[in-house]
Design a protein around this motif. Structure first.
Motif, mmCIF file in Angstrom:
data_model
loop_
_atom_site.group_PDB
_atom_site.id
_atom_site.type_symbol
_atom_site.label_atom_id
_atom_site.label_comp_id
_atom_site.label_asym_id
_atom_site.label_seq_id
_atom_site.Cartn_x
_atom_site.Cartn_y
_atom_site.Cartn_z
ATOM 1 N N GLU A 250 2.485 2.084 -12.353
ATOM 2 C CA GLU A 250 1.090 1.953 -11.921
ATOM 3 C C GLU A 250 0.904 0.687 -11.081
ATOM 4 N N LEU A 251 1.469 -0.431 -11.550
ATOM 5 C CA LEU A 251 1.336 -1.690 -10.809
ATOM 6 C C LEU A 251 2.051 -1.617 -9.458
ATOM 7 N N HIS A 252 3.199 -0.943 -9.438
ATOM 8 C CA HIS A 252 3.933 -0.835 -8.178
ATOM 9 C C HIS A 252 3.194 0.057 -7.187
ATOM 10 N N ASP A 253 2.742 1.217 -7.660
ATOM 11 C CA ASP A 253 2.144 2.187 -6.748
ATOM 12 C C ASP A 253 0.745 1.784 -6.301
ATOM 13 N N GLU A 254 0.004 1.118 -7.168
ATOM 14 C CA GLU A 254 -1.372 0.763 -6.836
ATOM 15 C C GLU A 254 -1.474 -0.681 -6.344
ATOM 16 N N THR A 255 -1.175 -1.619 -7.229
ATOM 17 C CA THR A 255 -1.428 -3.025 -6.919
ATOM 18 C C THR A 255 -0.474 -3.572 -5.864
ATOM 19 N N LEU A 256 0.829 -3.368 -6.074
ATOM 20 C CA LEU A 256 1.803 -3.958 -5.150
ATOM 21 C C LEU A 256 1.672 -3.356 -3.748
ATOM 22 N N GLN A 257 1.490 -2.047 -3.673
ATOM 23 C CA GLN A 257 1.341 -1.420 -2.347
ATOM 24 C C GLN A 257 0.062 -1.897 -1.666
ATOM 25 N N GLY A 258 -1.001 -2.076 -2.465
ATOM 26 C CA GLY A 258 -2.244 -2.578 -1.885
ATOM 27 C C GLY A 258 -2.104 -3.992 -1.357
ATOM 28 N N LEU A 259 -1.373 -4.838 -2.099
ATOM 29 C CA LEU A 259 -1.146 -6.205 -1.632
ATOM 30 C C LEU A 259 -0.295 -6.218 -0.366
ATOM 31 N N ALA A 260 0.684 -5.312 -0.295
ATOM 32 C CA ALA A 260 1.517 -5.244 0.913
ATOM 33 C C ALA A 260 0.669 -4.860 2.125
ATOM 34 N N ALA A 261 -0.224 -3.873 1.946
ATOM 35 C CA ALA A 261 -1.105 -3.473 3.051
ATOM 36 C C ALA A 261 -2.040 -4.613 3.436
ATOM 37 N N LEU A 262 -2.506 -5.362 2.440
ATOM 38 C CA LEU A 262 -3.381 -6.502 2.721
ATOM 39 C C LEU A 262 -2.642 -7.570 3.511
ATOM 40 N N HIS A 263 -1.381 -7.791 3.171
ATOM 41 C CA HIS A 263 -0.577 -8.775 3.894
ATOM 42 C C HIS A 263 -0.443 -8.388 5.368
ATOM 43 N N VAL A 264 -0.186 -7.112 5.628
ATOM 44 C CA VAL A 264 -0.064 -6.640 7.011
ATOM 45 C C VAL A 264 -1.377 -6.826 7.753
#
Length: 450
Positions: A250-264
């Motif tokens: 859940e953390l990988h698919d939701e939170t981590l991916q969202g943070l990666a998109a935010l970084h971009v």
């Protein structure tokens, strides 16, 4: 001191007060003394002190009793002050303040009795127990604990509590013990393997509770150790590991991916050709941050909802149903009937029963919304004699229960029910929906703190 001053002293004294002359007779008293003695004040004047307090001593540390007019006695404490000059009273005189200590002595007696019962239970009881010091070492271990460990009780004292634990199981227990002795946790429970003398491996279930001193600071831990079947212990460990893996996904698919998109997004804003475009991307990043915060709040609430600890099962289940309706637009009908004392507020159930019931409802709602395409769900939690009945029914597409379609969620529900020695019934069919019914044995009731 004049008579008027004495009268004012008696009136303002915080405790019932009397005055003795140098012959040990009552020379003056305030009305509260007469109320305690259950006699008229006039009858007490001139009476010898030892007729009121049979012990006949003025030692403040003595266990004194006041004798009433009906012959009954009750415990008192006294404080004494000497007056050298008092009008109308043979000096030196003594001013005695009396304090009723019935309740305090009763509480002290109860504490002594409770301490004695605990001592007998600890020393002679069949349950393995140990007291753990702040540094994690064993202060005391009873004979049952020593037998389970395969060593003499004297050998176990001053050894680290985790010394018996298999190295592969030690880390989690040591971390929880450290947090508890630091005052961060009220207690914890773990399954682990013990290595007994001679190398024998034994599965145990360990429950440790924090003991605080009179000032509320962490003092010791009380460990209760029970022999566990390997199957049950492994099932609990596997369920916990599967739960951790699930939330990692859940953390990988939701939170981590969202943070990666935010970084971009922020990186592209830094390179934007105009200030206006930079502002637009910052605003979009703020929206994404708010969404990520909402997702994290949801994950935290799913891990351990605050309502389950603070308000109980009913409030947390209704909150879960309300969030399901908002998130997925599914109509959730919720019925919760927990018996309260004399028809009052619902009583709290044992923590493992409440948690299991909540997790069953949570998993069923999630499956119905994400996989079954349900439009209506009915949740029913009813307390029956010695059982809690949890029923969740949806109008979704159903699934093939004989295969692996149930996935991890159904396996997790079965494991939770099995660990409570409960029963699980599943009815499902294509286009006819799914109904899951769990019967959970009730543990001891929990004293409500509300």
């Amino acid at each position: 001191m004049t008579a008027d001053q004495l009268a004012a002293l008696l009136q303002l004294a915080p405790d019932p007060t009397l005055v003795l002359d140098r012959h040990g007779r009552v020379a003056a008293l305030d009305p509260r003394v007469a109320e305690l003695a259950r006699e008229p004040a006039g009858d007490l004047l001139g009476r010898p002190f030892d007729a009121l307090i049979p012990q006949g001593v003025l030692d403040p540390d003595a266990r004194l009793t006041l004798r009433r007019g009906d012959g009954s006695e009750f415990p008192v404490e006294i404080s004494v002050r000497v007056l050298d000059a008092l009008d109308g009273v043979a000096s030196p005189a003594l001013v005695l303040a009396l304090r009723d200590v019935t309740l305090r002595r009763a509480r002290a007696a109860k504490l002594r009795d409770a301490g004695e019962r605990f001592r007998r239970l600890f020393e002679d009881g069949p349950v393995a127990m140990a007291l753990i010091e702040e540094d994690g070492r064993v202060a005391e271990a009873n004979d049952a604990y020593a037998r389970l460990a395969g060593a003499a009780a004297a050998e176990l004292r001053e050894r680290a509590f985790g010394q018996l634990v298999h190295p592969d199981d030690a880390e989690a227990g040591e971390r929880l013990l450290g947090r508890m002795l630091a005052g961060e946790l009220p207690g914890f429970a773990v399954d682990a393997r013990w290595i007994r003398r001679g190398g024998e491996t034994l599965w145990v279930h360990v429950t440790v509770s924090l003991i605080r001193d009179e000032d509320g600071a962490p003092s010791q831990g009380l460990a209760v150790v029970q022999k566990a079947s390997e199957r049950a212990a492994r099932a609990r460990l596997q369920a916990a590991e599967a739960e951790r893996a699930r939330w990692a996904r859940e953390l990988h698919d939701e939170t981590l991916q969202g943070l990666a998109a935010l970084h971009v997004l922020l990186s592209s804003g830094e390179r934007a050709p105009t200030i206006e475009l930079t502002r637009q991307r910052i605003a979009l990043a703020q929206e994404q941050i708010e969404g990520a915060m909402d997702n994290l709040r949801g994950l935290i609430n799913d891990l351990r909802p605050a309502a389950l600890d603070e308000l109980g099962l009913e409030a947390s289940v209704r909150d879960l149903a309300a969030r399901m309706q908002v998130s997925y637009g599914i109509d959730v009908e919720t019925t919760v009937a927990l018996r309260g004392a004399d028809g009052g507020a619902p009583r709290r159930l044992a923590a493992d029963v409440e948690t299991t019931a909540y997790r069953i409802v949570q998993e069923c709602l999630s499956n119905a919304a994400r996989h079954a395409g349900a439009t209506q769900i009915a949740v029913e939690i009813v307390e029956a004699p010695a059982l809690l009945r949890v029923r969740v029914r949806d109008d979704g597409c159903g699934f093939d229960a004989s295969g692996d379609a149930g996935g991890y969620g159904l396996r997790a529900i079965r494991e939770r029910v099995d660990l409570l020695a409960g029963e699980l019934t599943l009815r499902t069919a294509a286009d006819e929906g799914t109904e899951i019914v769990a019967a959970l044995p009730l543990g001891a009731p929990v004293e409500s703190t509300r």
